[in-house]
Design a protein around this motif. Sequence first.
Motif, mmCIF file in Angstrom:
data_model
loop_
_atom_site.group_PDB
_atom_site.id
_atom_site.type_symbol
_atom_site.label_atom_id
_atom_site.label_comp_id
_atom_site.label_asym_id
_atom_site.label_seq_id
_atom_site.Cartn_x
_atom_site.Cartn_y
_atom_site.Cartn_z
ATOM 1 N N GLY A 13 104.181 33.483 -16.761
ATOM 2 C CA GLY A 13 104.025 34.807 -16.203
ATOM 3 C C GLY A 13 102.936 35.634 -16.860
ATOM 4 O O GLY A 13 102.543 36.669 -16.313
ATOM 5 N N ALA A 14 102.441 35.197 -17.999
ATOM 6 C CA ALA A 14 101.400 35.923 -18.712
ATOM 7 C C ALA A 14 100.029 35.653 -18.098
ATOM 8 O O ALA A 14 99.880 34.842 -17.185
ATOM 9 N N SER A 15 99.029 36.339 -18.635
ATOM 10 C CA SER A 15 97.658 36.199 -18.174
ATOM 11 C C SER A 15 96.734 35.798 -19.309
ATOM 12 O O SER A 15 96.978 36.132 -20.475
ATOM 13 N N GLY B 279 95.331 32.674 -5.323
ATOM 14 C CA GLY B 279 96.118 33.884 -5.411
ATOM 15 C C GLY B 279 96.500 34.267 -6.817
ATOM 16 O O GLY B 279 96.951 35.398 -7.047
ATOM 17 N N ARG B 280 96.337 33.360 -7.767
ATOM 18 C CA ARG B 280 96.669 33.632 -9.163
ATOM 19 C C ARG B 280 95.432 33.666 -10.059
ATOM 20 O O ARG B 280 95.404 34.413 -11.037
ATOM 21 N N PHE B 281 94.438 32.847 -9.747
ATOM 22 C CA PHE B 281 93.229 32.750 -10.555
ATOM 23 C C PHE B 281 92.058 33.365 -9.802
ATOM 24 O O PHE B 281 91.980 33.289 -8.570
ATOM 25 N N THR B 282 91.121 33.947 -10.544
ATOM 26 C CA THR B 282 89.919 34.521 -9.974
ATOM 27 C C THR B 282 88.718 34.109 -10.813
ATOM 28 O O THR B 282 88.712 34.316 -12.029
ATOM 29 N N VAL B 283 87.702 33.539 -10.166
ATOM 30 C CA VAL B 283 86.488 33.134 -10.856
ATOM 31 C C VAL B 283 85.374 34.123 -10.540
ATOM 32 O O VAL B 283 85.278 34.628 -9.418
ATOM 33 N N LEU C 165 100.689 32.810 -14.993
ATOM 34 C CA LEU C 165 100.570 31.440 -15.477
ATOM 35 C C LEU C 165 101.909 30.714 -15.447
ATOM 36 O O LEU C 165 102.959 31.299 -15.697
ATOM 37 N N LYS C 166 101.827 29.434 -15.143
ATOM 38 C CA LYS C 166 102.985 28.560 -15.056
ATOM 39 C C LYS C 166 102.853 27.425 -16.060
ATOM 40 O O LYS C 166 101.739 27.073 -16.452
ATOM 41 N N PRO C 167 103.969 26.822 -16.475
ATOM 42 C CA PRO C 167 103.865 25.669 -17.377
ATOM 43 C C PRO C 167 102.972 24.562 -16.815
ATOM 44 O O PRO C 167 102.312 23.864 -17.596
ATOM 45 N N GLU C 168 102.929 24.413 -15.503
ATOM 46 C CA GLU C 168 102.093 23.404 -14.875
ATOM 47 C C GLU C 168 100.603 23.661 -15.063
ATOM 48 O O GLU C 168 99.790 22.774 -14.793
ATOM 49 N N ASP C 169 100.238 24.861 -15.502
ATOM 50 C CA ASP C 169 98.844 25.187 -15.773
ATOM 51 C C ASP C 169 98.381 24.706 -17.142
ATOM 52 O O ASP C 169 97.197 24.821 -17.470
ATOM 53 N N THR C 170 99.291 24.195 -17.947
ATOM 54 C CA THR C 170 98.948 23.722 -19.283
ATOM 55 C C THR C 170 97.948 22.574 -19.201
ATOM 56 O O THR C 170 98.198 21.562 -18.546
ATOM 57 N N ALA C 171 96.810 22.736 -19.860
ATOM 58 C CA ALA C 171 95.749 21.742 -19.822
ATOM 59 C C ALA C 171 94.598 22.216 -20.696
ATOM 60 O O ALA C 171 94.575 23.362 -21.153
ATOM 61 N N VAL C 172 93.646 21.337 -20.914
ATOM 62 C CA VAL C 172 92.357 21.739 -21.441
ATOM 63 C C VAL C 172 91.496 22.154 -20.259
ATOM 64 O O VAL C 172 91.359 21.407 -19.289
ATOM 65 N N GLN D 284 91.869 24.975 -24.842
ATOM 66 C CA GLN D 284 93.259 24.636 -24.562
ATOM 67 C C GLN D 284 94.022 25.844 -24.043
ATOM 68 O O GLN D 284 93.973 26.929 -24.623
ATOM 69 N N VAL D 285 94.748 25.632 -22.958
ATOM 70 C CA VAL D 285 95.680 26.619 -22.426
ATOM 71 C C VAL D 285 97.061 25.991 -22.410
ATOM 72 O O VAL D 285 97.258 24.920 -21.824
ATOM 73 N N THR D 286 98.011 26.636 -23.066
ATOM 74 C CA THR D 286 99.377 26.153 -23.116
ATOM 75 C C THR D 286 100.305 27.243 -22.614
ATOM 76 O O THR D 286 100.281 28.368 -23.123
ATOM 77 N N VAL D 287 101.123 26.913 -21.621
ATOM 78 C CA VAL D 287 102.041 27.867 -21.016
ATOM 79 C C VAL D 287 103.455 27.332 -21.183
ATOM 80 O O VAL D 287 103.779 26.247 -20.698
ATOM 81 N N SER D 288 104.299 28.089 -21.852
ATOM 82 C CA SER D 288 105.672 27.684 -22.087
ATOM 83 C C SER D 288 106.615 28.457 -21.183
ATOM 84 O O SER D 288 106.356 29.604 -20.819
ATOM 85 N N SER D 289 107.728 27.834 -20.836
ATOM 86 C CA SER D 289 108.715 28.457 -19.971
ATOM 87 C C SER D 289 109.741 29.234 -20.757
ATOM 88 O O SER D 289 109.830 29.111 -21.987
#
Length: 123
Positions: free
Chosen positions: A15-17, A66-70, A86-93, A118-123
């Motif tokens: 849920g964070a940005s 709808g969630r990301f903007t470039v 952000l969702k946990p599924e967004d976790t990636a480099v 690295q972006v890490t999103v925890s639930s």
Amino acid sequence: QVQLVESGGGSVQAGASLRLSCAVSGLTFTAYAMGWFRQAPGKEREFVAGINWTGGSTYYAESVKGRFTVSRDSSKKTVDLQMDSLKPEDTAVYYCAADLFGASRDANQYDYWGQGTQVTVSS
């Protein structure tokens, strides 16, 4: 020497940005479309978002629409990725990349790549 340097990654709760930034040097920035890709461990690199050379057109993977903007700034030679909800599924480099011949969803079309952040999103 062409350099693409990503920054802004980190660890956040769902849920964070986060706002990622890619600083570009060593090339004619306005001649390149820019893209963001991501890769999780054991997964293929996947397209996230792209923006054409003028900044007038943007493209997104369905999973982030709808969630990301470039966006890009020609004066600063940067391309940013604003990531909301952000969702946990967004976790990636996350990688930024430059494509001389136009925006593409295909990573193989890109000419230059950053080192990733690295972006890490925890639930």
